[in-house]
Write a protein that holds these residues in place. Structure first.
Motif, PDB file in Angstrom:
ATOM      1  N   ALA A  26       1.353  -0.892   0.253  1.00 54.72           N
ATOM      2  CA  ALA A  26       0.312  -0.277  -0.210  1.00 54.72           C
ATOM      3  C   ALA A  26       0.864   1.225  -0.017  1.00 54.72           C
ATOM      4  CB  ALA A  26      -1.227  -0.113   1.708  1.00 54.72           C
ATOM      5  N   SER A  27      -0.026   2.431  -0.361  1.00 50.35           N
ATOM      6  CA  SER A  27       1.205   3.776  -0.552  1.00 50.35           C
ATOM      7  C   SER A  27      -0.326   4.562   0.050  1.00 50.35           C
ATOM      8  CB  SER A  27       2.070   3.501  -1.790  1.00 50.35           C
ATOM      9  OG  SER A  27       0.643   4.337  -2.536  1.00 50.35           O
ATOM     10  N   ALA A  28       1.020   6.005   0.005  1.00 50.01           N
ATOM     11  CA  ALA A  28       0.263   6.961   0.939  1.00 50.01           C
ATOM     12  C   ALA A  28       0.472   8.055   0.719  1.00 50.01           C
ATOM     13  CB  ALA A  28      -0.432   6.536   2.054  1.00 50.01           C
ATOM     14  N   LEU A  29      -0.468   9.085   0.074  1.00 43.86           N
ATOM     15  CA  LEU A  29       0.621  10.042  -0.423  1.00 43.86           C
ATOM     16  C   LEU A  29       0.522  11.561   1.184  1.00 43.86           C
ATOM     17  CD1 LEU A  29       1.721  12.771  -2.098  1.00 43.86           C
ATOM     18  CD2 LEU A  29      -0.358  13.666  -2.935  1.00 43.86           C
ATOM     19  N   VAL A  30       1.841  11.649   1.032  1.00 43.07           N
ATOM     20  CA  VAL A  30       1.437  12.761   3.092  1.00 43.07           C
ATOM     21  C   VAL A  30       1.475  14.115   2.778  1.00 43.07           C
ATOM     22  CG1 VAL A  30       2.302  13.090   5.089  1.00 43.07           C
ATOM     23  CG2 VAL A  30       2.403  10.801   4.158  1.00 43.07           C
ATOM     24  N   HIS A  31       0.455  14.937   3.258  1.00 43.96           N
ATOM     25  CA  HIS A  31       0.613  16.583   2.870  1.00 43.96           C
ATOM     26  C   HIS A  31       1.194  16.740   4.356  1.00 43.96           C
ATOM     27  CE1 HIS A  31      -1.345  16.222  -1.234  1.00 43.96           C
ATOM     28  NE2 HIS A  31      -1.911  15.594  -1.139  1.00 43.96           N
ATOM     29  N   MET A  32       0.374  16.109   4.844  1.00 44.01           N
ATOM     30  CA  MET A  32       0.735  17.288   6.729  1.00 44.01           C
ATOM     31  C   MET A  32       1.533  16.249   7.496  1.00 44.01           C
ATOM     32  SD  MET A  32      -2.789  19.015   7.151  1.00 44.01           S
ATOM     33  CE  MET A  32      -2.356  20.074   8.664  1.00 44.01           C
ATOM     34  N   PRO A  33       3.032  15.871   7.528  1.00 47.17           N
ATOM     35  CA  PRO A  33       3.223  15.288   8.342  1.00 47.17           C
ATOM     36  C   PRO A  33       3.359  15.710   9.816  1.00 47.17           C
ATOM     37  CG  PRO A  33       5.220  16.500   6.759  1.00 47.17           C
ATOM     38  CD  PRO A  33       3.054  17.013   6.568  1.00 47.17           C
ATOM     39  N   VAL A  34       3.467  15.015  10.826  1.00 50.98           N
ATOM     40  CA  VAL A  34       3.394  14.794  12.096  1.00 50.98           C
ATOM     41  C   VAL A  34       5.455  14.946  12.623  1.00 50.98           C
ATOM     42  CG1 VAL A  34       3.291  15.595  14.761  1.00 50.98           C
ATOM     43  CG2 VAL A  34       1.003  15.444  12.954  1.00 50.98           C
ATOM     44  N   GLY A  35       5.689  15.869  13.496  1.00 49.19           N
ATOM     45  CA  GLY A  35       7.114  14.853  14.034  1.00 49.19           C
ATOM     46  C   GLY A  35       8.104  14.993  12.606  1.00 49.19           C
ATOM     47  N   THR A  36       7.997  14.852  11.698  1.00 50.70           N
ATOM     48  CA  THR A  36       9.142  14.707  10.356  1.00 50.70           C
ATOM     49  C   THR A  36       9.994  15.518   9.893  1.00 50.70           C
ATOM     50  OG1 THR A  36       9.248  13.305   8.640  1.00 50.70           O
ATOM     51  CG2 THR A  36       7.690  14.612   8.785  1.00 50.70           C
ATOM     52  N   GLU A  37      10.550  15.371   9.816  1.00 49.80           N
ATOM     53  CA  GLU A  37      11.875  16.076   9.231  1.00 49.80           C
ATOM     54  C   GLU A  37      12.080  16.462   7.219  1.00 49.80           C
ATOM     55  OE1 GLU A  37      15.646  15.880  11.184  1.00 49.80           O
ATOM     56  OE2 GLU A  37      14.806  13.547  11.901  1.00 49.80           O
ATOM     57  N   TYR A  38      11.413  15.600   7.110  1.00 41.34           N
ATOM     58  CA  TYR A  38      11.384  15.333   5.656  1.00 41.34           C
ATOM     59  C   TYR A  38      10.010  16.549   5.323  1.00 41.34           C
ATOM     60  CZ  TYR A  38      13.041  10.822   5.564  1.00 41.34           C
ATOM     61  OH  TYR A  38      14.028   9.737   6.037  1.00 41.34           O
ATOM     62  N   LYS A  39      10.037  17.056   3.916  1.00 47.60           N
ATOM     63  CA  LYS A  39       9.160  18.431   3.288  1.00 47.60           C
ATOM     64  C   LYS A  39       8.013  17.171   1.557  1.00 47.60           C
ATOM     65  CE  LYS A  39      10.162  22.156  -0.424  1.00 47.60           C
ATOM     66  NZ  LYS A  39       8.444  22.374   0.312  1.00 47.60           N
ATOM     67  N   LYS A  67      16.951   2.039  -3.113  1.00 50.51           N
ATOM     68  CA  LYS A  67      17.908   2.529  -3.482  1.00 50.51           C
ATOM     69  C   LYS A  67      18.568   3.986  -2.911  1.00 50.51           C
ATOM     70  CE  LYS A  67      16.756   6.459  -6.265  1.00 50.51           C
ATOM     71  NZ  LYS A  67      16.268   7.400  -7.425  1.00 50.51           N
ATOM     72  N   LEU A  68      19.978   4.639  -3.141  1.00 50.92           N
ATOM     73  CA  LEU A  68      19.881   5.599  -2.198  1.00 50.92           C
ATOM     74  C   LEU A  68      19.879   6.414  -2.671  1.00 50.92           C
ATOM     75  CD1 LEU A  68      23.106   3.498  -0.879  1.00 50.92           C
ATOM     76  CD2 LEU A  68      21.198   3.768   0.428  1.00 50.92           C
ATOM     77  N   THR A  69      19.456   7.785  -1.579  1.00 46.40           N
ATOM     78  CA  THR A  69      19.637   9.229  -2.189  1.00 46.40           C
ATOM     79  C   THR A  69      20.493   9.890  -1.711  1.00 46.40           C
ATOM     80  OG1 THR A  69      17.935   9.141  -0.548  1.00 46.40           O
ATOM     81  CG2 THR A  69      17.453   8.598  -2.681  1.00 46.40           C
ATOM     82  N   LEU A  70      20.232  10.718  -1.357  1.00 46.63           N
ATOM     83  CA  LEU A  70      21.427  11.625  -0.476  1.00 46.63           C
ATOM     84  C   LEU A  70      20.563  12.104   1.035  1.00 46.63           C
ATOM     85  CD1 LEU A  70      23.793  14.250  -3.587  1.00 46.63           C
ATOM     86  CD2 LEU A  70      24.183  12.037  -1.746  1.00 46.63           C
ATOM     87  N   GLU A  71      21.230  11.898   1.760  1.00 50.09           N
ATOM     88  CA  GLU A  71      20.700  12.388   3.350  1.00 50.09           C
ATOM     89  C   GLU A  71      20.463  14.005   3.228  1.00 50.09           C
ATOM     90  OE1 GLU A  71      18.356  12.219   5.707  1.00 50.09           O
ATOM     91  OE2 GLU A  71      18.955  10.451   6.265  1.00 50.09           O
TER      92      GLU A  71
END
Ligand SMILES: [Zn+2]
Length: 135
Positions: free
Chosen positions: A64-77, A114-118
């Motif tokens: 399953a997958s989900a698109l996150v618009h309003m994250p709580v407590g994450t450092e991701y944009k 896959k790896l992405t730059l942190e």
């Protein structure tokens, strides 16, 4: 490259899939259950504490997958896409997906690591994502 401080993955792939980074999971010596990430609390299947690290192939099936618009407590944009994936080895994990917000992600499709730059501070050089397999 050095492994991230959390050592959830390694750049080198497995024999089954040398082109994608491997996940560092674990296996239960009592019942054979495979899990990710490695932990020493006890087997989720049988409760045994006889656990050992196991390198898992970075390929699996999207559950399953989900698109996150309003994250709580994450450092991701935001927005970003998260997914649940069952690896070929049998472990189930959640991961950020490297896929555009409008990507056609379908349960059952093959995903590869896959790896992405942190982008977060103090987390090492690379971060792990899963992306749809090209074949
Ligand atoms: Zn077990």
């Amino acid at each position: 490259m050095t492994n991230s401080t959390t050592a959830l993955f390694q750049q080198e792939g497995t024999e089954a899939l040398p082109s994608s980074p491997a996940l560092i999971g674990g296996t239960c010596k009592s019942c054979g259950a495979i899990f990710f990430p490695m932990q020493n609390y006890g087997c989720e299947e049988c409760g045994s504490t006889e656990l050992a690290p196991k390198t898992l192939t970075g390929r699996g099936t999207l559950i399953a997958s989900a698109l996150v618009h309003m994250p709580v407590g994450t450092e991701y944009k935001e927005p970003f896409v998260v997914g649940s994936i069952q690896t070929e080895d049998g472990a189930i994990l959640r991961s950020l997906l490297d896929a555009p917000a409008d990507a056609a992600l379908t349960p059952g499709m093959t995903m590869v690591a896959k790896l992405t730059l942190e982008t977060r501070p103090n987390r090492g050089e690379y971060d792990l994502r899963f992306t749809p397999a090209l074949d």
